[in-house]
Design a protein around this motif. Structure first.
Motif, mmCIF file in Angstrom:
data_model
loop_
_atom_site.group_PDB
_atom_site.id
_atom_site.type_symbol
_atom_site.label_atom_id
_atom_site.label_comp_id
_atom_site.label_asym_id
_atom_site.label_seq_id
_atom_site.Cartn_x
_atom_site.Cartn_y
_atom_site.Cartn_z
ATOM 1 N N ILE A 152 0.840 -1.193 0.000
ATOM 2 C CA ILE A 152 0.000 0.000 0.000
ATOM 3 C C ILE A 152 0.877 1.245 0.000
ATOM 4 N N ASP A 153 0.762 2.061 -1.058
ATOM 5 C CA ASP A 153 1.502 3.329 -1.143
ATOM 6 C C ASP A 153 2.941 3.159 -0.674
ATOM 7 N N ARG A 154 3.635 2.240 -1.268
ATOM 8 C CA ARG A 154 4.982 1.904 -0.837
ATOM 9 C C ARG A 154 5.927 3.090 -0.957
ATOM 10 N N GLU A 155 6.666 3.353 0.112
ATOM 11 C CA GLU A 155 7.705 4.390 0.134
ATOM 12 C C GLU A 155 9.007 3.707 0.532
ATOM 13 N N GLY A 156 9.706 3.125 -0.431
ATOM 14 C CA GLY A 156 10.897 2.347 -0.120
ATOM 15 C C GLY A 156 10.507 1.130 0.702
ATOM 16 N N GLN A 157 10.961 1.073 1.958
ATOM 17 C CA GLN A 157 10.583 0.001 2.874
ATOM 18 C C GLN A 157 9.417 0.403 3.772
#
Length: 543
Positions: free
Chosen positions: A210-215
């Motif tokens: 969900i809405d991945r921001e890096g890790q």
């Protein structure tokens, strides 16, 4: 077999208690008895930030971080009649993706993880063993022997304990909903809610993040007309997807657990796209999910910890946080009982009072969450009432932030910090990030007066740095004033001065003297924040 502390259960509460005891009272002989063989799957994979500080205290944060769990940045909610997703974030600024494993510093102080419980729980239990706890897996406690309100021994089915008998000075029930000691000594449970839910869940491979921001990622909570769904990424390729629904609805539906689960996924458009290319593990599990609270959490030589104390609906992912924060208080309590420097009855009563209040606060919110299945703003507003009962005066959004980050587990902070999201700190945050000048009500008055009318003076506990500290407090209805740290400075200043500017200046000088690393401007802000918090809670009158 004999030991100083016998802990029933090696889950997060039992393992954390064992580790904290070995950190703060290393000479104690601590034994943990776990019926299962770790690792094993367990539901409850989404943590709150306050958990991480306790893991750091027990020396385990780096070990958990080394497992590479997704970093939880917050949550996405869709609730009731509101069609939009509401984003709730732990951070007030954009997340900075850094090389991992990271350190418990900077932004990582305010974030947490979404964990595979089989791996996470195993890390915690192995850590307790590495610190010196005796850990017995596949060792099932089958009976608790008692004499009145005292536990006299445990019957354990284990190849490692030939005679099957364990005797200890202290016993701790971390057996979860089994409540081995709780039931043996006849402690009743109450259900301060009408919620009677069941949880149904399975795991998926290769679902989208969900809405991945890096890790970094988010938990997603989505309501249906007849329950709600969770979507929690717990590893690079593994995701937990579950349903919570009233047990009565399940009975009346005529559907099997499998059919109910499939129906829920098909009716939620925000879930389907995330699972489009995923493969289900087909290990569907179900359990009752009923909130309850034990009438007392401590006895003559025993403590309850974790879910044996009570259980709050998982709508805000509080389970692990309540488990480890309660374990921390038990560890501190046993240390103080061993050192015999405080009244033993007071130590026990404070654990009972503070931890029951924490669990009950979350049960209340979950109860309202279901009853107000209309719009998200109603839920935020209700948080202000819960915060007030805990001695904080917060605006609705700030109160939700406080509850959803685990602030309800922190019984007392010695200053109105960002971490507890008191009103004054929230005003400061608003000023920093919007450029608007925050308005301080306290500065409208020429004179200030301490108002203790109707308040009862009593001694309360604070749990800090391995010790229970006795603090003089004033309790009035649902608010409290703890005479400690910056609030002690305010109390003393208001006891000797009445002119607002003189009160401010006197407090500022004391703060600079106490904290030489704070400059004059920082001391001024702290002074205003503390006085503002006291004013909105009614401890100060202005003229």
């Amino acid at each position: 077999m004999h030991c100083d502390v016998a802990i029933i259960g090696g889950g997060p509460s039992g393992a954390s208690l064992g580790s904290l005891l070995k950190v703060h009272v290393p000479n104690l002989d601590v034994a943990i008895f776990e019926g299962a063989k770790f690792p094993r799957d367990h539901v409850g994979e989404s943590l709150l930030p306050t958990t991480c500080a306790i893991l750091e205290e027990m020396g385990c944060w780096d070990k958990v971080e080394a497992e590479g769990f997704p970093i939880k940045l917050g949550a996405l909610y869709r609730w009731g009649v509101t069609p939009d997703l509401v984003r709730f974030t732990f951070l007030q600024e954009p997340f900075q993706n850094r090389e991992r494993p990271g350190k418990f510093a900077a932004q990582r102080l305010s974030t947490t993880w979404q964990v595979d419980r089989g791996v996470f729980d195993n890390v915690l239990l192995k850590h307790a063993e590495a610190l010196g706890c005796q850990v017995y897996q596949e060792s099932l406690v089958t009976a608790v022997n008692t004499d009145g309100d005292s536990v006299t021994g445990l019957a354990v089915k284990s190849e490692a304990i030939p005679d099957g008998v364990v005797r200890a000075k202290y016993y701790v029930d971390a057996s979860g909903t089994r409540g081995m000691i709780r039931k043996a000594v006849g402690v009743e449970t109450e259900s301060p809610t009408n919620l009677r839910n069941i949880a149904v869940w399975d795991y998926w491979q290769n679902a989208d993040w969900i809405d991945r921001e890096g890790q970094g990622t988010y938990i997603r909570i989505l309501s249906l007309d007849w329950g709600w769904l969770w979507f929690i990424t717990i590893g690079e390729t593994r995701t937990s997807v579950g349903l919570v629904t009233p047990a009565e609805y399940y009975k009346q539906s005529g559907l099997s657990i499998e059919e109910l689960y499939v129906k829920a996924l098909s009716e939620e458009p925000n879930i389907g796209p995330l699972l489009a290319t995923a493969t289900r593990e087909n290990v569907l599990q179900a359990d009752k999910d009923w909130s309850y609270l034990s009438s007392r959490l401590v006895g003559e030589n025993w403590f309850l910890a974790g879910d044996s104390c009570g259980f709050a609906d998982p709508i805000l992912s509080a389970g692990i946080t309540l488990a480890v924060s309660g374990a921390r208080k038990v560890a501190y309590s046993i240390k103080e009982l061993e050192e015999n420097t405080l009244d033993p009855d007071w130590i026990r009563s404070e654990y009972n009072r503070t931890h029951r209040a924490n669990i009950k606060s979350h049960i209340r919110f979950a109860d309202y969450w279901y009853r107000a299945n209309k719009k998200f703003t109603d839920l935020e507003e209700y948080c202000s009432e819960i915060a007030k009962d805990s001695g904080l005066s917060l605006e609705s959004k700030a109160a939700f932030q406080w509850l959803a980050t685990g602030g309800f587990t922190d019984d007392y902070s010695d200053q109105p910090t960002v971490g507890t999201y008191q009103l004054s700190a929230v005003k400061s945050i608003i000023g920093q990030f919007t450029g608007e000048r925050p308005e301080w009500q306290i500065l409208r008055f020429e004179r200030l007066k301490l108002n203790l009318d109707g308040a009862t003076k009593m001694q309360t506990a604070t749990y800090r740095e391995g010790r229970i500290k006795v603090k003089e407090s004033y309790i009035r209805e649902d608010t409290s004033l703890v005479i400690d740290a910056f609030y002690r400075h305010a109390y003393m200043a208001l006891s000797t001065e009445s002119e607002t500017l003189k009160v401010l200046d006197l407090m500022r000088k004391w703060i600079v003297a106490r904290l030489p690393d704070r400059n004059d401007q920082q001391a001024r802000l702290i002074t205003i924040e503390v006085l503002e918090a006291m004013y909105v809670q009614g401890w100060i009158e202005g003229f």
